[in-house]
Write an enzyme that holds these catalytic residues in place. Structure first.
Site, PDB file in Angstrom:
ATOM      1  N   ARG A  39       0.840  -1.203   0.000  1.00 29.18           N
ATOM      2  CA  ARG A  39       0.000   0.000   0.000  1.00 29.18           C
ATOM      3  C   ARG A  39       0.881   1.261   0.000  1.00 29.18           C
ATOM      4  O   ARG A  39       1.765   1.399   0.849  1.00 29.18           O
ATOM      5  CB  ARG A  39      -0.884  -0.018   1.252  1.00 29.18           C
ATOM      6  CG  ARG A  39      -1.654   1.245   1.501  1.00 29.18           C
ATOM      7  CD  ARG A  39      -2.845   1.371   0.598  1.00 29.18           C
ATOM      8  NE  ARG A  39      -3.661   2.533   0.950  1.00 29.18           N
ATOM      9  CZ  ARG A  39      -4.709   2.924   0.242  1.00 29.18           C
ATOM     10  NH1 ARG A  39      -5.057   2.264  -0.842  1.00 29.18           N
ATOM     11  NH2 ARG A  39      -5.410   3.972   0.608  1.00 29.18           N
ATOM     12  N   GLU A  46     -10.823 -21.046  28.311  1.00 28.57           N
ATOM     13  CA  GLU A  46      -9.943 -21.752  29.276  1.00 28.57           C
ATOM     14  C   GLU A  46      -9.486 -20.833  30.405  1.00 28.57           C
ATOM     15  O   GLU A  46      -8.347 -20.903  30.845  1.00 28.57           O
ATOM     16  CB  GLU A  46      -8.709 -22.359  28.569  1.00 28.57           C
ATOM     17  CG  GLU A  46      -9.017 -23.295  27.420  1.00 28.57           C
ATOM     18  CD  GLU A  46      -9.434 -24.692  27.856  1.00 28.57           C
ATOM     19  OE1 GLU A  46      -9.773 -24.863  29.041  1.00 28.57           O
ATOM     20  OE2 GLU A  46      -9.447 -25.592  27.009  1.00 28.57           O
TER      21      GLU A  46
END
Lengths: 381, 256
Positions: free
Chosen positions: A269, A365
């Site tokens: 870009r 978790e």
């Protein structure tokens, strides 16, 4: 592509194979799976046939005979392609099958674990309840004895692979005890058991997570995995502690992907006559992100080495690895999202999916907050 | 049944492939060495047969530089039973005549019922090795097979060409080459990677095969020239006469 250190010949070769598998079998399915919010179930058999489920279990139960690091490398590479699909495969690899391996009799291992490792029998694990998340002791699901049978009652939620599962390894309190817990296998089709709904999520849309209802499900003694008198909660939850390093590896996979797509964009870009990566504001993001990813890699696989070396589970280090890697994933993806500017905000961009998926790691978790609590209590605070 | 699968290590087609302009040889440092994908498919043909027929022995054979053991280990990880690597400085720049001679000698030493090769490599692209090896071994060669069926004493297959479809059959021992129409290869798994370390791996020199290459017996690359860089094309801007300009351009270049 960000380059990290070698983990030794075996694991490096496994990583190459995992990368090739993910490139061919996961990348080709991820877009459709994400938009349909459906896990591509044929991947269970494909992964099983290639030995990618249960690489860390002993060979004599159908596993690969590797350590936990083998499973982590697979999880990391699969998450590089899709956290949702990696989560579905990972639950089969470690979570659902963990109780079969830990508590199963030889007959139960033949009946369920071997087919599960081949990807032919999908097994989910059910612990969390609507009113009992991190505080597992509040669990209300129960199994009561009636003659030779057990009768299971309760409701479980946030169950990964629940909507797809052929069997559920469910953790319940044993009735008439205060601190004994049992693990049972409930099979699809058992009267009284149903997956009530598939839950919509903000990310990981290619994994399926459900809410399960157990309404007086009657099972014989052959369905009980844990010893008849039950197990302590610590024994039952030990599996989840080990699972934290796998979550850390998964977060690392996402962070690497975010870094790689960000780097590619920053080089290609152009603005104000040069690639945007040549501007200090952008280049510093990569300097910081690469450093954090390397640190996450080191803490994650160092903890794997501890798990493989020591007989006791290193609870503190597992929490530290999970905390650091998940916060790294969130930080890296946030910074890379800024590299993309408006293009990253669009739904067609990979970074948009990664941005949503990264939040998963700060929750699953044990949330970041729970990890802080575990770590500080180990520090005597 | 003993099946020898020919493995060739080639530069990754995703990488930058170059020739060394001084030696005329492949610049192996330019791209990562990998097992040629068609050879993985050849191995898959052998492994599929071995899955169904216990007692099948698969030997992966490769000639090439010091990096080749990594490629052969991959073949072992996928399920080959043993590997043979022919490594010799005199093989640097070997042409297909010498290569076929070395492969045939190695196969004779290993022993075989069937040799399976890919039909064409992604680097050299000569396509001649399987036929030459069959000739040197004095056995039937069935090449460019799109479908293969192996039985205890014969191999049958189908070769598709522009002229039609040929059904071919050869008694064993034989050499076949297969095309990309055959299924993708399986991945090595962790169990396979671990087991690969313990499988027999033999490294042979040309002396072990009683071959002494001579300068006269092989083709030599006289010179190599880089393909010239592409020049910028002609841009026609349409200001109402683009059609005429295009026609003029084609006519000027004798394209119409």
């Amino acid at each position: 592509m960000i380059s990290l250190g070698s983990l030794g010949t075996d694991l490096d070769e496994l990583r190459q194979v995992a990368r090739a598998f993910a490139d061919r079998e996961i990348e080709s399915r991820v877009d459709e799976a994400e938009s349909a919010e459906h896990f591509p179930t044929e991947l269970f058999r494909l992964a099983g046939a290639n030995g990618f489920i249960g690489s860390h279990y002993p060979v004599d139960v159908g596993g690969g005979g590797g350590g936990i690091a083998a499973a982590m490398v697979l999880r990391e590479e699969f998450s590089y392609s899709s956290v949702g699909i990696s989560s579905g495969l990972g639950h089969q690899d470690h979570v659902g099958t963990a109780y079969l391996h830990r508590f199963g009799s030889p007959e139960q291992i033949d009946r369920w674990l071997r087919p599960a490792l081949a990807g032919e029998f999908v097994i989910a694990m059910a612990v969390t309840e609507p009113d009992a998340g991190s505080d597992v002791r509040r669990m209300r699901s129960k199994a009561r004895r009636e003659g030779n049978e057990w009768v299971i009652t309760g409701r479980k939620t946030f169950i990964t692979n629940g909507p797809l599962a052929d069997g559920i390894a469910i953790v319940v309190r044993l009735a008439d005890t205060t601190d004994r817990f049992g693990v049972f296998v409930v099979l699809r089709g058992d009267p009284g058991y149903q997956c009530e709904r598939t839950l919509g999520k903000m990310g990981c849309n290619s994994s399926e997570v459900g809410e399960l209802v157990f309404d007086d499900v009657r099972v014989g003694p052959d369905r009980m995995l844990s010893p008849e008198g039950g197990s302590s909660l610590e024994d039952v939850l030990d599996v989840l502690v080990r699972g934290r390093v796998l979550v850390a590896a998964s977060a690392l996979g996402l962070a690497r992907r975010a870094f790689d797509v960000g780097m590619e964009y920053a080089k290609q870009r152009e603005a104000f006559g040069r690639p945007i990566g040549r501007f200090q504001e952008i280049s510093m993001k990569f300097a910081d992100a690469s450093t954090a990813i390397r640190a996450a890699h080191l803490i994650t696989y160092d903890t794997a080495a501890l798990l493989e070396r020591d007989s006791t589970v290193p609870v503190l280090e597992c929490s530290q690895a999970k905390l650091f890697a998940s916060e790294t994933a969130v930080m890296v993806v946030d910074q890379m999202m800024r590299v993309f500017g408006g293009a990253g905000f669009m739904q067609s961009s990979v970074i948009e999916r990664l941005y949503r998926d990264a939040r998963f790691f700060t929750i699953v978790e044990g949330t970041v907050e729970i990890q802080h609590r575990i770590i500080s209590s180990h520090l005597g605070l | 049944m003993k099946i020898v699968v020919l493995i060739k290590e080639v530069p990754d087609t995703w990488g930058d492939r170059r020739l060394n302009s001084e030696t005329g040889l492949l610049d192996r440092a330019g791209a990562e060495p990998v097992v040629d994908e068609i050879n993985e498919r050849a191995l898959e043909v052998a492994l599929t047969y071995a899955d169904a027929q216990t007692g099948t022995e698969i030997v992966a054979l490769a000639i090439g530089p010091a990096s080749v053991p990594t490629s052969l280990r991959k073949a072992l990880g996928m399920g080959a039973d043993s590997a043979v690597h022919v490594l010799d400085d005199a093989l640097v720049g070997a042409d297909i005549t010498l290569t076929a001679q070395v492969i045939a000698a190695a196969i004779k030493r290993i022993g075989f019922d069937l040799v399976i090769a890919g039909n064409v490599s992604t680097d050299g692209g000569g396509s001649a090795i399987p036929s030459m090896v069959a000739e040197l071994l004095g056995v039937p060669g069935a090449t460019y097979l799109n479908a293969v069926e192996i039985t205890v004493d014969a191999v049958t297959g189908r070769r598709e060409t522009e002229a039609g479809s040929f059904g071919v059959k050869a008694a064993l021992p034989a050499v076949i080459s297969i095309t990309e129409a055959l299924p993708d290869a399986r991945f090595p798994n962790f169990k396979g990677i671990m087991a690969a370390k313990k499988k027999p791996f033999e490294t042979l020199s040309l002396g072990d095969l009683d071959i002494t290459p001579t300068e006269e017996s092989r083709s030599i690359v006289l010179n190599v020239t880089q393909r010239p860089a592409r020049t910028a094309g002609t841009v026609i801007t349409d200001e109402g006469d683009a059609g005429q300009q295009l026609a003029d351009f084609l006519a000027k270049n004798q394209l119409i």
